[in-house]
Design an enzyme around this catalytic site. Structure first.
Site, PDB file in Angstrom:
ATOM      1  N   ILE A   1      -1.656  -7.342  -9.231  1.00 50.57           N
ATOM      2  CA  ILE A   1      -1.139  -6.236 -10.038  1.00 50.57           C
ATOM      3  C   ILE A   1       0.369  -6.386 -10.246  1.00 50.57           C
ATOM      4  CG2 ILE A   1      -0.778  -3.711 -10.050  1.00 50.57           C
ATOM      5  CD1 ILE A   1      -3.437  -3.477  -8.486  1.00 50.57           C
TER       6      ILE A   1
ATOM      7  N   HIS B   1      -0.245  -9.577 -20.375  1.00 55.61           N
ATOM      8  CA  HIS B   1      -0.072  -8.210 -19.883  1.00 55.61           C
ATOM      9  C   HIS B   1       1.383  -7.751 -19.997  1.00 55.61           C
ATOM     10  CE1 HIS B   1      -0.870  -4.626 -17.610  1.00 55.61           C
ATOM     11  NE2 HIS B   1      -0.115  -4.986 -16.605  1.00 55.61           N
TER      12      HIS B   1
ATOM     13  N   GLY C   1       4.266   3.091  -5.201  1.00 55.76           N
ATOM     14  CA  GLY C   1       3.841   4.025  -6.238  1.00 55.76           C
ATOM     15  C   GLY C   1       2.421   3.756  -6.712  1.00 55.76           C
TER      16      GLY C   1
ATOM     17  N   ALA D   1       0.804  -1.232   0.000  1.00 60.35           N
ATOM     18  CA  ALA D   1       0.000   0.000   0.000  1.00 60.35           C
ATOM     19  C   ALA D   1       0.832   1.274   0.000  1.00 60.35           C
ATOM     20  CB  ALA D   1      -0.943   0.002   1.202  1.00 60.35           C
TER      21      ALA D   1
ATOM     22  N   ASN E   1       3.882  -7.220 -11.314  1.00 62.98           N
ATOM     23  CA  ASN E   1       4.350  -7.776 -12.586  1.00 62.98           C
ATOM     24  C   ASN E   1       5.489  -8.758 -12.400  1.00 62.98           C
ATOM     25  OD1 ASN E   1       2.838  -6.854 -14.849  1.00 62.98           O
ATOM     26  ND2 ASN E   1       3.452  -4.765 -14.277  1.00 62.98           N
TER      27      ASN E   1
ATOM     28  N   ASP F   1      -4.362  -2.061 -19.987  1.00 63.75           N
ATOM     29  CA  ASP F   1      -4.229  -2.244 -21.437  1.00 63.75           C
ATOM     30  C   ASP F   1      -5.498  -1.792 -22.162  1.00 63.75           C
ATOM     31  OD1 ASP F   1      -1.753  -3.426 -20.846  1.00 63.75           O
ATOM     32  OD2 ASP F   1      -2.729  -5.356 -20.506  1.00 63.75           O
TER      33      ASP F   1
HETATM   34  P1  ADP Z   1       5.130   0.255  -7.941  1.00 59.77           P
HETATM   35  O1  ADP Z   1       5.453   1.481  -8.713  1.00 59.77           O
HETATM   36  O2  ADP Z   1       5.009  -0.964  -8.785  1.00 59.77           O
HETATM   37  O3  ADP Z   1       3.985   0.437  -6.998  1.00 59.77           O
HETATM   38  P2  ADP Z   1       6.929   0.518  -5.647  1.00 59.77           P
HETATM   39  O4  ADP Z   1       8.295  -0.001  -5.391  1.00 59.77           O
HETATM   40  O5  ADP Z   1       6.701   1.994  -5.590  1.00 59.77           O
HETATM   41  O6  ADP Z   1       6.437  -0.055  -7.059  1.00 59.77           O
HETATM   42  O7  ADP Z   1       5.908  -0.145  -4.653  1.00 59.77           O
HETATM   43  C1  ADP Z   1       5.954  -1.460  -4.281  1.00 59.77           C
HETATM   44  C2  ADP Z   1       5.632  -1.534  -2.825  1.00 59.77           C
HETATM   45  O8  ADP Z   1       5.630  -2.898  -2.448  1.00 59.77           O
HETATM   46  C3  ADP Z   1       6.662  -0.815  -1.930  1.00 59.77           C
HETATM   47  O9  ADP Z   1       5.995   0.072  -1.074  1.00 59.77           O
HETATM   48  C4  ADP Z   1       7.315  -1.966  -1.165  1.00 59.77           C
HETATM   49  O10 ADP Z   1       7.674  -1.606   0.160  1.00 59.77           O
HETATM   50  C5  ADP Z   1       6.196  -2.980  -1.167  1.00 59.77           C
HETATM   51  N1  ADP Z   1       6.637  -4.344  -0.877  1.00 59.77           N
HETATM   52  C6  ADP Z   1       7.802  -4.960  -1.208  1.00 59.77           C
HETATM   53  N2  ADP Z   1       7.841  -6.211  -0.707  1.00 59.77           N
HETATM   54  C7  ADP Z   1       6.668  -6.397  -0.057  1.00 59.77           C
HETATM   55  C8  ADP Z   1       6.088  -7.471   0.661  1.00 59.77           C
HETATM   56  N3  ADP Z   1       6.731  -8.637   0.809  1.00 59.77           N
HETATM   57  N4  ADP Z   1       4.871  -7.296   1.200  1.00 59.77           N
HETATM   58  C9  ADP Z   1       4.211  -6.134   1.041  1.00 59.77           C
HETATM   59  N5  ADP Z   1       4.695  -5.086   0.387  1.00 59.77           N
HETATM   60  C10 ADP Z   1       5.899  -5.205  -0.169  1.00 59.77           C
END
Ligand code: ADP
Length: 335
Positions: free
Chosen positions: A117, A179, A11, A8, A119, A150
């Site tokens: 979501i 996708h 980005g 959450a 990828n 898409d």
């Molecule tokens: P995007 O642009 O795809 O959202 P980000 O890196 O900004 O990519 O966001 C991905 C989010 O997922 C980050 O806030 C990161 O801390 C979180 N994240 C990474 N690993 C885990 C996990 N194991 N569980 C929950 N969230 C995670």
């Protein structure tokens, strides 16, 4: 409905959570991330809607708390695409993250609707499915890979090309396949036949390419600061809202609710698509009902034109590899 966002603070996760806080269908919004979830939660919680917000970190059984009693789980967790990286390059990192979250879903929210979501969706959806199958809680009607962006791009880009003659809000271009890059097959011959026929081959190819590689436009424009997040959050929210509306019995079918799904024989339309395409997972238009995916509109496969048939052939070929990669990541047999 209780809706949980895993990732959450990211980005995509932040604007997605914002949109969910504004939704009349959400009662409880649970925000989970490995970092900064309380910060995002505190911020969103000042918005004057009645949605109750809770924030969770991994400590103190945070993931369990976030998932317990969830009706809908959205998973944007992972790492974003950097310039030069394809969605498939993300596999090594995101596969493990998605697997672990799927395990937690299997344990704490086995009946939830799950929207993936993270990828590469072509591989992460099979990963989630295999984890849920292993735990004997897999319901193919309730696992959806989000490909809505898409469709959103296909509508937007053909509208832009028409210089406003076609309104993107009135367009409904189906997009099928997967996708990622060439696995994405927009069906302009169905979605906007007249305008599509008026294009020459070069214009047509450029339009298709723009939909297939729309993500690259954003990655390049952001110059290393991330990938598509705002449009992705919008698209993910569209599908989530559609599911929530259907769960409330409001089943208008104004737009195709396409998503990347497992072709289970029990879902009407699935066997036909499986036989025709030779894959177990694909993105196709679906009818959504109170229990998730009610049926799959595989008749669309008989309506596409010759050029799109060729695109689909290329797509399916790549899709097979992507799917096998996801499945073998869980089954442990190297691809
Ligand atoms: P995007 O642009 O795809 O959202 P980000 O890196 O900004 O990519 O966001 C991905 C989010 O997922 C980050 O806030 C990161 O801390 C979180 N994240 C990474 N690993 C885990 C996990 N194991 N569980 C929950 N969230 C995670």
């Amino acid at each position: 409905m209780k809706v949980t966002v895993c990732g959450a603070a990211g980005g995509i996760g932040q604007p997605l959570s914002l949109l969910l806080k504004l939704s009349p269908y959400v009662t409880h919004l649970a925000l989970y991330d490995v970092v900064n979830a309380p910060g995002v939660g505190a911020d969103i919680n000042h918005i004057d809607t009645d949605v109750v917000v809770s924030s969770h970190l991994p400590q103190d059984d945070g993931l369990q708390m976030a998932l317990t009693n969830a009706d809908l789980v959205l998973i944007p967790a992972g790492v974003p695409r950097k310039p030069g990286m394809t969605r498939d390059d993300l596999f090594a990192i995101n596969a493990g993250i998605v697997r672990d979250l799927a395990l937690a879903v299997a344990t704490h929210a086995p009946n939830a609707m799950v929207l993936v979501i993270s990828n590469p969706v072509n591989s992460t959806v099979p990963i989630v499915a295999e984890v849920l199958k292993k735990a004997q809680v897999f319901n193919p009607r309730r696992l959806l890979g989000v490909t809505t962006l898409d469709l959103v791009r296909a509508n937007t880009f053909i509208s832009q090309l028409s210089q406003g003659k076609l309104s993107s809000k009135q367009l409904n271009v189906p997009v099928i396949g997967g996708h990622s890059g060439e696995t994405i097959v927009p069906l302009f011959s169905i979605g906007s036949p007249e305008f599509y026929q008026s294009l020459n081959d070069e214009q047509r190819d450029a339009l298709v390419h723009r939909v297939q590689y729309g993500g690259d436009e954003v990655v390049q424009a952001k110059k290393g600061a991330g990938s598509a997040t705002l449009s992705m959050a919008y698209a993910g929210f569209q599908l989530a809202e559609r599911l929530m509306k259907s769960a409330h019995g409001d089943n208008e079918s104004a737009k195709y609710a396409s998503s990347f799904i497992y072709l289970d024989d029990r879902i009407p339309g699935a066997s036909y698509a499986k036989e025709k395409l030779g894959v177990d997972y694909v993105s196709l238009p679906t009818v959504i009902g109170a229990e998730g995916i009610e049926s799959i509109d595989s008749s669309i496969l008989d309506k596409i034109d010759e050029h799109e048939e060729e695109l689909l052939e290329v797509a399916i070929d790549q899709l097979k590899t992507n799917i096998a990669k996801g499945v073998s990541f869980i089954k442990g047999t190297a691809a």
